[in-house]
Scaffold this active site. Structure first.
Site, PDB file in Angstrom:
ATOM      1  N   ASP A  77       0.810  -1.150  -0.010  1.00  0.00           N
ATOM      2  CA  ASP A  77      -0.094  -0.177   0.026  1.00  0.00           C
ATOM      3  C   ASP A  77       0.724   1.160  -0.029  1.00  0.00           C
ATOM      4  O   ASP A  77       2.068   1.049   0.190  1.00  0.00           O
ATOM      5  CB  ASP A  77      -0.812  -0.120   1.264  1.00  0.00           C
ATOM      6  CG  ASP A  77      -1.716  -0.980   1.682  1.00  0.00           C
ATOM      7  OD1 ASP A  77      -2.231  -1.689   0.425  1.00  0.00           O
ATOM      8  OD2 ASP A  77      -2.111  -1.288   2.740  1.00  0.00           O
ATOM      9  N   ASP A  82       1.725   4.325   2.307  1.00  0.00           N
ATOM     10  CA  ASP A  82       1.379   4.763   3.702  1.00  0.00           C
ATOM     11  C   ASP A  82       1.577   6.191   3.642  1.00  0.00           C
ATOM     12  O   ASP A  82       2.779   6.878   3.303  1.00  0.00           O
ATOM     13  CB  ASP A  82       2.232   3.994   4.900  1.00  0.00           C
ATOM     14  CG  ASP A  82       1.795   2.764   5.095  1.00  0.00           C
ATOM     15  OD1 ASP A  82       0.719   2.524   4.820  1.00  0.00           O
ATOM     16  OD2 ASP A  82       3.023   1.990   5.067  1.00  0.00           O
TER      17      ASP A  82
END
Lengths: 95, 205
Positions: free
Chosen positions: B130, B132
């Site tokens: 992902d 962040d």
């Protein structure tokens, strides 16, 4: 990614349903609703921790023996965070 | 030194890491890039609480370092406009979201694997990573501006994990914008449930 279903004994009725938590790393979503049996479906991004889940959930149901259908969507939360979210969900079923 | 969680620290020497029973990969990781990330615990007995990142999610190691051992500090804000070392959806998302943050006047930047890779040049992002993104505020932010960031993040080419740092700890952006009266607050003492009002009260150690 791993999925499993765990069953516990619980008979205290739940007042309503609740959805708490978020999809975010280190966190989880908990959906809790009334049921006549206590079944927890766990979907987790981290494999190999079914024993830890069983222990964490057993602690929760020992304190709150509710009859509930619970769905958990986990993104690598620690047992501490899982316990907080379960407590939060139970609180919200009373709202 | 005002270090904050997510800051990346370059050590003067890998030997500065104070750790007990460190696995072998820790020395290898620091030899490749002598960078550590500041943990939420902050300071432990006068030392900075840090984490060492290895090659996999399972390779994370907690240790401490003395302030004097730190040669350089990069915050998520420092890393935001760095040129990416390679193509990855996380960097594409960062390029998309940067102008949204600017337009809203929001301070923030990348953390996690993307931040580490921008700071060190060492690959850390994987196909499953992902992005962040950390947003830091001293006071109550403009919730409409935050909602705009959340909407922009939903259109990104990968999942964006948006964390809001408040004076009391950290909360997920989606939860901050949601209707739950209580939110999960991550503090130096550990996670707890907190009311929205509690988020903006400075943490006492």
């Amino acid at each position: 990614m791993e999925r499993f279903e765990l069953r516990f004994s619980g008979n205290a009725p739940l007042a309503g349903r609740a959805h708490v938590g978020v999809v975010a790393s280190g966190d989880l979503e908990v959906l809790m609703e009334p049921s006549n049996e206590t079944v927890v479906s766990v979907r987790t991004s981290v494999d190999g921790f079914e024993k830890v889940w069983r222990a964490t959930l057993a602690r929760f149901f020992a304190r709150h023996p509710v009859a509930a259908r619970i769905e958990i969507n986990d993104s690598g939360a620690t047992p501490g965070v899982v316990s907080l979210r379960l407590a939060q969900a139970l609180e919200r079923t009373k709202a | 030194m005002g270090v904050r969680p997510h800051d990346l620290l370059r050590l003067r020497t890998p030997a500065a890491l104070e750790a007990v029973d460190a696995p072998d990969w820790v020395a290898r990781s620091l030899a490749a890039a002598p960078w550590v990330v500041v943990r939420r615990a902050g300071f432990v007995r006068g030392r900075i609480a840090v984490g060492v990142r290895g090659n996999s999610r399972a390779e994370r190691f907690a240790a401490v370092v003395a302030e004097a051992a730190v040669a350089e500090r990069l915050s998520p804000e420092d890393l935001r406009d760095r040129p990416p070392p390679r193509a990855h959806p996380a960097f594409a998302a960062l390029a998309q979201l940067g102008p949204v943050l600017d337009a809203a006047g929001l301070p923030g930047g990348p953390a996690g694997a993307a931040g580490y890779e921008l700071a060190t040049g060492r690959p850390a992002l994987t196909a499953a990573s992902d992005l962040d993104l950390v947003l830091r505020f001293d006071g109550v932010p403009d919730m409409a501006a935050l909602a705009a960031v959340s909407a922009a993040a939903a259109r990104a080419p990968l999942r964006v994990d948006l964390v809001v740092e408040t004076p009391a700890g950290a909360v997920a952006l989606d939860e901050l914008l949601g209707d739950s009266p209580q939110v999960l607050l991550r503090t130096p003492q550990g996670p707890r449930l907190a009311s929205h009002a509690e988020l903006w009260v400075t943490a006492t150690c």
